[in-house]
Motif scaffolding. Structure first.
Motif, PDB file in Angstrom:
ATOM      1  N   TYR A   1      -7.689  -1.041  -5.462  1.00 54.04           N
ATOM      2  CA  TYR A   1      -8.352  -0.584  -3.925  1.00 54.04           C
ATOM      3  C   TYR A   1      -7.581   0.258  -3.591  1.00 54.04           C
ATOM      4  O   TYR A   1      -6.657   0.263  -4.328  1.00 54.04           O
ATOM      5  N   PHE A   2      -8.661   0.695  -2.398  1.00 54.93           N
ATOM      6  CA  PHE A   2      -7.466   2.165  -2.468  1.00 54.93           C
ATOM      7  C   PHE A   2      -7.926   2.035  -0.676  1.00 54.93           C
ATOM      8  O   PHE A   2      -8.913   1.281  -0.256  1.00 54.93           O
ATOM      9  N   VAL A   3      -6.852   2.166   0.093  1.00 55.02           N
ATOM     10  CA  VAL A   3      -6.757   1.515   1.541  1.00 55.02           C
ATOM     11  C   VAL A   3      -6.253   2.838   2.743  1.00 55.02           C
ATOM     12  O   VAL A   3      -5.208   3.662   2.003  1.00 55.02           O
ATOM     13  N   ASP A   4      -6.436   2.937   3.870  1.00 58.16           N
ATOM     14  CA  ASP A   4      -5.917   3.995   4.584  1.00 58.16           C
ATOM     15  C   ASP A   4      -3.739   3.944   4.994  1.00 58.16           C
ATOM     16  O   ASP A   4      -4.249   2.549   4.891  1.00 58.16           O
TER      17      ASP A   4
ATOM     18  N   ILE B   1     -15.186  -7.371   1.980  1.00 58.74           N
ATOM     19  CA  ILE B   1     -15.259  -6.012   2.127  1.00 58.74           C
ATOM     20  C   ILE B   1     -15.957  -5.780   2.733  1.00 58.74           C
ATOM     21  O   ILE B   1     -17.118  -5.932   2.428  1.00 58.74           O
TER      22      ILE B   1
ATOM     23  N   GLU C   1      -4.589   0.177   7.001  1.00 62.74           N
ATOM     24  CA  GLU C   1      -5.182  -0.997   5.971  1.00 62.74           C
ATOM     25  C   GLU C   1      -7.062  -1.098   6.052  1.00 62.74           C
ATOM     26  O   GLU C   1      -7.002  -2.083   5.362  1.00 62.74           O
ATOM     27  N   ARG C   2      -7.447  -0.114   6.028  1.00 63.23           N
ATOM     28  CA  ARG C   2      -8.989   0.066   5.786  1.00 63.23           C
ATOM     29  C   ARG C   2      -9.415   0.251   4.474  1.00 63.23           C
ATOM     30  O   ARG C   2      -8.377   1.087   3.808  1.00 63.23           O
ATOM     31  N   THR C   3     -10.146  -0.902   4.169  1.00 59.39           N
ATOM     32  CA  THR C   3      -9.943  -0.082   2.546  1.00 59.39           C
ATOM     33  C   THR C   3     -11.559   0.607   2.421  1.00 59.39           C
ATOM     34  O   THR C   3     -12.430   0.608   3.000  1.00 59.39           O
TER      35      THR C   3
ATOM     36  N   VAL D   1     -13.480   0.194  -3.612  1.00 63.98           N
ATOM     37  CA  VAL D   1     -13.080  -0.928  -4.079  1.00 63.98           C
ATOM     38  C   VAL D   1     -13.700  -0.970  -5.786  1.00 63.98           C
ATOM     39  O   VAL D   1     -14.398   0.547  -6.180  1.00 63.98           O
TER      40      VAL D   1
ATOM     41  N   THR E   1     -18.014   0.118   2.453  1.00 60.60           N
ATOM     42  CA  THR E   1     -17.266   0.373   2.036  1.00 60.60           C
ATOM     43  C   THR E   1     -17.641   0.552  -0.079  1.00 60.60           C
ATOM     44  O   THR E   1     -18.193  -0.187  -0.480  1.00 60.60           O
TER      45      THR E   1
ATOM     46  N   LYS F   1     -18.609   0.968  -4.029  1.00 62.63           N
ATOM     47  CA  LYS F   1     -17.461   0.070  -5.155  1.00 62.63           C
ATOM     48  C   LYS F   1     -18.126   0.343  -6.227  1.00 62.63           C
ATOM     49  O   LYS F   1     -19.508   0.997  -5.898  1.00 62.63           O
TER      50      LYS F   1
ATOM     51  N   SER G   1     -10.948 -12.019  -5.495  1.00 63.75           N
ATOM     52  CA  SER G   1      -9.958 -10.238  -5.441  1.00 63.75           C
ATOM     53  C   SER G   1     -10.880  -9.639  -6.561  1.00 63.75           C
ATOM     54  O   SER G   1     -11.730  -9.601  -7.388  1.00 63.75           O
TER      55      SER G   1
END
Length: 117
Positions: free
Chosen positions: A6-9, A46, A12-14, A17, A50, A52, A2
């Motif tokens: 995190y933020f998703v659009d 991930i 549900e795409r990350t 993080v 993305t 990080k 975990s």
């Protein structure tokens, strides 16, 4: 594994993080920040593209934090993780002459960016 944030659009795409590491300026905090950078580098759940980030939230006297920053830089240089330091807002004044300072790193895969601290 975990992550702390995190933020998703809408699909549900990350999007990004974050690992957050609060504490006082100490070698333990520096090692924790390095461990979080390594964790994000190795995070396979991930997508590799993305963004990080690891955010250290340090509270102490400005002098103690300034001295500790060298400890953090040294720990990052000794690790095998590649990071780029991100510009953060100015210190936030706390009580009794202390400040809250953010240190932020983007974990990258580019060797040329290694420990840009």
């Amino acid at each position: 594994r975990s992550v702390d944030l995190y933020f998703v659009d809408g699909r549900e795409r990350t999007l990004a993080v974050f690992e957050l590491k609060p504490g006082s300026p100490s070698p333990y905090l520096a090692k924790g920040i390095v461990r979080d950078c390594e964790k994000l580098r190795d995070l396979s759940d991930i997508h590799s593209e993305t963004p990080k980030y690891v955010v250290g939230i340090v509270c102490g006297s400005p002098q103690d934090i300034d001295g500790w920053d060298g400890t953090l830089t040294e720990a990052l240089l000794k690790s095998d993780v590649t990071v780029q330091r991100v510009t953060v807002p100015a210190d936030i004044t706390s009580n009794e002459g202390n400040v809250i300072r953010f240190v932020m790193f983007r974990v990258t895969a580019e060797a040329a960016m290694r420990a840009g601290a």
